[in-house]
Design a protein around this motif. Structure first.
Motif, PDB file in Angstrom:
ATOM      1  N   GLU A   1       0.868  -1.176   0.000  1.00  0.00           N
ATOM      2  CA  GLU A   1       0.000   0.000   0.000  1.00  0.00           C
ATOM      3  C   GLU A   1       0.900   1.220   0.000  1.00  0.00           C
ATOM      4  OE1 GLU A   1      -3.527   2.201   2.625  1.00  0.00           O
ATOM      5  OE2 GLU A   1      -2.647   0.299   3.320  1.00  0.00           O
ATOM      6  N   LEU A   2       0.778   2.065  -1.026  1.00  0.00           N
ATOM      7  CA  LEU A   2       1.652   3.219  -1.201  1.00  0.00           C
ATOM      8  C   LEU A   2       0.824   4.495  -1.196  1.00  0.00           C
ATOM      9  CD1 LEU A   2       3.759   1.840  -4.216  1.00  0.00           C
ATOM     10  CD2 LEU A   2       4.147   1.454  -1.772  1.00  0.00           C
ATOM     11  N   ALA A   3       1.328   5.524  -0.505  1.00  0.00           N
ATOM     12  CA  ALA A   3       0.619   6.804  -0.455  1.00  0.00           C
ATOM     13  C   ALA A   3       1.587   7.895  -0.033  1.00  0.00           C
ATOM     14  CB  ALA A   3      -0.557   6.741   0.523  1.00  0.00           C
ATOM     15  N   PRO A   4       1.320   9.152  -0.433  1.00  0.00           N
ATOM     16  CA  PRO A   4       2.182  10.256   0.002  1.00  0.00           C
ATOM     17  C   PRO A   4       2.053  10.559   1.488  1.00  0.00           C
ATOM     18  CG  PRO A   4       0.917  10.849  -1.956  1.00  0.00           C
ATOM     19  CD  PRO A   4       0.322   9.593  -1.410  1.00  0.00           C
ATOM     20  N   PHE A   5       0.916  10.174   2.079  1.00  0.00           N
ATOM     21  CA  PHE A   5       0.686  10.526   3.476  1.00  0.00           C
ATOM     22  C   PHE A   5      -0.308   9.546   4.079  1.00  0.00           C
ATOM     23  CE2 PHE A   5      -1.759  12.857   6.737  1.00  0.00           C
ATOM     24  CZ  PHE A   5      -0.722  13.254   7.575  1.00  0.00           C
ATOM     25  N   PHE A   6      -0.081   9.172   5.340  1.00  0.00           N
ATOM     26  CA  PHE A   6      -1.017   8.329   6.074  1.00  0.00           C
ATOM     27  C   PHE A   6      -1.467   9.102   7.313  1.00  0.00           C
ATOM     28  CE2 PHE A   6       1.743   5.254   3.881  1.00  0.00           C
ATOM     29  CZ  PHE A   6       0.790   4.527   3.180  1.00  0.00           C
TER      30      PHE A   6
END
Length: 336
Positions: A215-220
């Motif tokens: 799971e990849l994202a710029p911000f969590f």
């Protein structure tokens, strides 16, 4: 009891959620060079801030003035010391920053995130208190979840984040490191990784090529909960990150941000690594081959992960907010 916030114009932009009765903007500036012009500009800003800070202190008559580092704290804290008001600074890192070093000899008390930040200075040590670094309620909630050991052949949850100055190096090193793992270890991985938007496609392509769930994202926005679920965390070593890892009690590989003037992240990481709660990996050593070797070792040694998690938790101070609040009330001579 009411709280007012004094800061500079830059930090004031981010103060919207601070529960202050009123926001006061005082001129301040950091050291941007050693040229006469740069030094004069900094001195002028701090001098103007001090004059305005003195007027503010005379008007508000605060019971205590508390600073959390950085040059915006210098004018109000100096105004407080010159006015004879109780003053306190909090140093979050394992090495004292320049603004706090300037203020430390003058303030009433010093709160420390790390006990050794004033080691070697008897005068500062005499008024220092190891409160720890306060953490968010979400971190305190995550700390209630016990560390779950990975099953020998089961899912291994890897959390990777680097903040605004660290996500790129994580995207450059972690995917090729995963490629170097034996297929049976890659099959166990479930990765949650912070990536810069421009890096997500390349990182995803590597993981997809090898069938790695990610799971990849710029911000969590739920990072503490994700820390609690992780079997291993890979991160920079800012004071807040190390405090949260310690309070939650999770094993980590810490990659300090290089090039910092005070090397604060290196000192933070070294402190936790020496205790046995983390693996320190300076960025020069954070290579795909080295990280892959350490990741494989830890995936195959759940007992080592458990020991790191336990030690990390032992170093954390989940009640740092209460300790700091008690210290503030004590120097301000406020009974509650």
């Amino acid at each position: 009891m009411v709280v007012d916030l004094a800061t500079d114009e830059r930090a004031a932009r981010y103060a919207g959620h601070f529960p202050a009765r009123q926001l006061h903007v005082l001129p301040a500036d950091t050291m941007r060079g050693r040229s006469p012009v740069a030094l004069a500009r900094t001195a002028l800003a701090l001098g103007t801030g001090l004059v305005k800070g003195l007027a503010l202190v005379r008007r508000l008559k605060p019971a205590a003035i508390i600073g959390f580092g950085g040059y915006p704290t210098v004018p109000p804290l100096l105004a407080g010391t010159l006015s004879g008001r109780p003053t306190l600074i909090h140093e979050a890192n394992g090495v004292m920053g320049r603004a706090n070093r300037l203020l430390a000899p003058r303030v009433t008390a010093i709160a420390l995130g790390y006990p050794d930040a004033v080691a070697g200075d008897a005068a500062l040590k005499a008024k220092a208190h190891h409160t720890g670094n306060p953490v968010r309620p979400a971190v305190q909630a995550a700390a209630r979840l016990p560390f779950e050991l990975p099953a020998p052949d089961g899912e291994f949850r890897l959390l990777v984040f680097g903040g605004s100055q660290g996500a790129r190096i994580m995207s450059e090193i972690v995917p090729p490191a995963v490629e170097k793992l034996p297929p049976e270890l890659r099959a166990r991985l479930r990765i949650t990784q912070q990536c810069r938007p421009e890096d997500i496609a390349d990182v995803r392509a590597v993981y997809d090529r090898h069938g790695v769930r990610a799971e990849l994202a710029p911000f969590f926005d739920d990072l503490p909960a994700r820390m609690a679920l992780a079997h291993l965390v890979v991160a920079r070593s800012g004071a807040s990150t190390v405090a949260e890892l310690s309070v939650i009690g999770r094993p980590s590989v810490l990659v300090p941000l290089p090039g910092a003037l005070d090397q604060d992240q290196l000192v933070n990481a070294t402190s936790l690594a020496r205790a046995g709660g983390a693996l320190l990996m300076p960025q020069a050593e954070f290579t795909p081959a080295h990280f892959a070797a350490e990741l494989a070792r830890l995936m195959n040694e759940p007992a080592a992960l458990e020991a790191m998690a336990r030690t990390a938790r032992d170093t954390g101070r989940a009640d740092a907010d209460e300790r700091l609040a008690d210290l503030v009330l004590r120097i301000a001579k406020i009974d509650v």
